[in-house]
Each structure stands twice: as structure tokens, then as C-alpha cells.
Design an enzyme around this catalytic site. Sequence first.
Site, mmCIF file in Angstrom:
data_model
loop_
_atom_site.group_PDB
_atom_site.id
_atom_site.type_symbol
_atom_site.label_atom_id
_atom_site.label_comp_id
_atom_site.label_asym_id
_atom_site.label_seq_id
_atom_site.Cartn_x
_atom_site.Cartn_y
_atom_site.Cartn_z
ATOM 1 N N GLY A 89 0.817 -1.206 0.000
ATOM 2 C CA GLY A 89 0.000 0.000 0.000
ATOM 3 C C GLY A 89 0.852 1.257 0.000
ATOM 4 O O GLY A 89 1.927 1.302 -0.603
ATOM 5 N N LEU A 90 0.350 2.300 0.679
ATOM 6 C CA LEU A 90 1.029 3.603 0.740
ATOM 7 C C LEU A 90 1.259 4.172 -0.657
ATOM 8 O O LEU A 90 2.310 4.715 -0.961
ATOM 9 C CB LEU A 90 2.356 3.492 1.497
ATOM 10 C CG LEU A 90 2.269 3.109 2.979
ATOM 11 C CD1 LEU A 90 3.659 2.995 3.592
ATOM 12 C CD2 LEU A 90 1.432 4.112 3.755
ATOM 13 N N CYS A 91 0.257 4.005 -1.528
ATOM 14 C CA CYS A 91 0.360 4.552 -2.886
ATOM 15 C C CYS A 91 -0.954 5.239 -3.271
ATOM 16 O O CYS A 91 -1.439 5.094 -4.391
ATOM 17 C CB CYS A 91 0.733 3.476 -3.890
ATOM 18 S SG CYS A 91 -0.228 1.950 -3.795
ATOM 19 N N GLY A 92 -1.520 5.978 -2.314
ATOM 20 C CA GLY A 92 -2.721 6.745 -2.593
ATOM 21 C C GLY A 92 -3.908 5.855 -2.924
ATOM 22 O O GLY A 92 -4.117 4.806 -2.313
ATOM 23 N N ALA A 249 1.946 6.731 -8.336
ATOM 24 C CA ALA A 249 0.985 7.036 -7.265
ATOM 25 C C ALA A 249 1.683 7.132 -5.917
ATOM 26 O O ALA A 249 1.354 8.000 -5.096
ATOM 27 C CB ALA A 249 -0.107 5.971 -7.229
#
Length: 294
Positions: A89-92, A249
Site C-alpha cells: 500500500g502507501l500509494c494513494g 501514485a
Amino acid sequence: MPSLKDMRNRIASVKATRKITKAMQMVAAAKLRRAQEAAQAARPYAQRMDAMLSNIGSRITSREGVSPLLVGTGNDQVHLLVVMTAERGLCGGFNSNIAKLARQDAGQLARQGKTVKIMCVGRKGADNLRRDLNRNIVERTNFRGIKQISFAQAEQVANRIKEMFEAGEFDVCTLYFSEFKSVIAQKPTAQQLIPAKLPEAKASDAAKVEASAEFEPSEEAILADLLTRNISTQVFRGLLENAASEQGARMSAMDNATRNAGDMINKLTVRYNRLRQANITKELIEIISGAEAL
């Protein structure tokens, strides 16, 4: 009201977070260029594959014995949605946007009375769809330990799709991924794989093939081989587009997080200084009041 020590600890915590987000932004920027070049390099091959399939397919679609990968099974009751997302994750909104598009299409197909099956490629896709579509998920594939996606991973996914199709487990297959536009723009895309939904061949291109091409072996044999290879090619293209979109992203999201952390540090510093000044003023008042009382 928090104490000065609490405020100092919170400021230090936000500063540590800002260092992490800044580092992640720089790592994503370094990976983005290579991923973007790979995605852009794969596009011409996939486009020419579509053009060749379109030219040959338009000539023999009406003949008998055409591969069901092109013309389908004659039914569209069972749909397989291949949802490709990232492992982390951590990609908007990268992962959630792809899952949202697949969820909308799955709901629309269900309302039409169709049977929906989902193959999740990437851990985050399964996590996003598990809450409301867990019973529809029939396959889970992840490449968590793989640093760089290669054609071997695409073939692994494509071979499983072909096995399921040959076993009669679905009639229509649609691929979901995010097409890379720029660092700040990634477009969730749905592409039908089976039966192959090919662009219409231009009359000039068809005439060129008709006039200048002789096929050996037969057109049917060439088309059958190209259709099989096209699945792997389109899956590989989707994985490469996803890889570039993910890094773009993440770079954008971490840049925003770094900026927000800086703004928070400034606000917390102002609050800390005001609280510190208030405490100093209070102590001075107490000292003056005590001196006057003597």
C-alpha cells in the site's frame, strides 16, 4: 492541555515520519523511471499484436473451426474478472481505484443475472474485495518476493486463465489494471481478454495484408498461436502498466505526506512556542507576586 514534553515528543515523531515519507518518495522516483520505460516499451508490441489479430481475425471469423479465444463459447453467463493490483500500500488511491472499477462491474453483472468469478493478482486486490466479494474470489496470486516483474509472471497468470477457460469455468474474461498516464494521473482500465475484443481493422491495412501476405502455415493456425500469445502479452502489459502506475501514485502520495508533515510540524511548533511562552509568563507572574508579598 498537553505538556511541553508531550509537544516535543509529538514534534519529534512527526519529523521522523517526514523523513520516512521523504525517503519513500525518493525511492519511488528512482523506480518510476525504469518502470515507466518498461511500460512504454511494451505498448507498441501489444498494439501491433492487436493490429495483426484484427487483420487476420477479420478474414476468417466467419469460417468454421475458429478458436473460441476469438469468437467465444457462444454464451456470456459466467464472467471472470482478473483484478491486478500492487503487493503493498502507501500509494494513494491506486489499489482502491482498480478494485472500485472491478466492484462496479461485478455488481452490474450480478444485477443482470450473470455469474461472477474473480482472480486477484496482487495482495491488495484481495484485501480490497474480500469484504463484499470474498465468495466470488476463486484464485489468489501474489508476487510478494519478486523485485521486478518479468514475462514469466505474466505467463503464469495467463496459463492459469487458459486452463480455466479450457475447463469451461467461464465464458468471458476481463482484465483490470491501471494505465499509466503521468505521475499524477493513472487510469483504471478494464480490457476484455476472452473472447478477444480487437480493434476494427482499417480497410487499407486489410488490403495490404490481402495483397502482399501469404500465410504458412494456415491463417487459422497462425491466429490460434497469436491468440494464445496475446493473453500473455496483454497480461504482461497490464503488469508493467501497474508497476509504473504504482510508483507514480506512491511518489505523489509520499510527496503529499511529506508536505503535510511539514505543515503539521510548523503548526505544532507554533503551539509549542505559545505554550512555552505562557508557562514562562506564568512563572514570572508567580515570582513577582511572591516578591511583592514579602
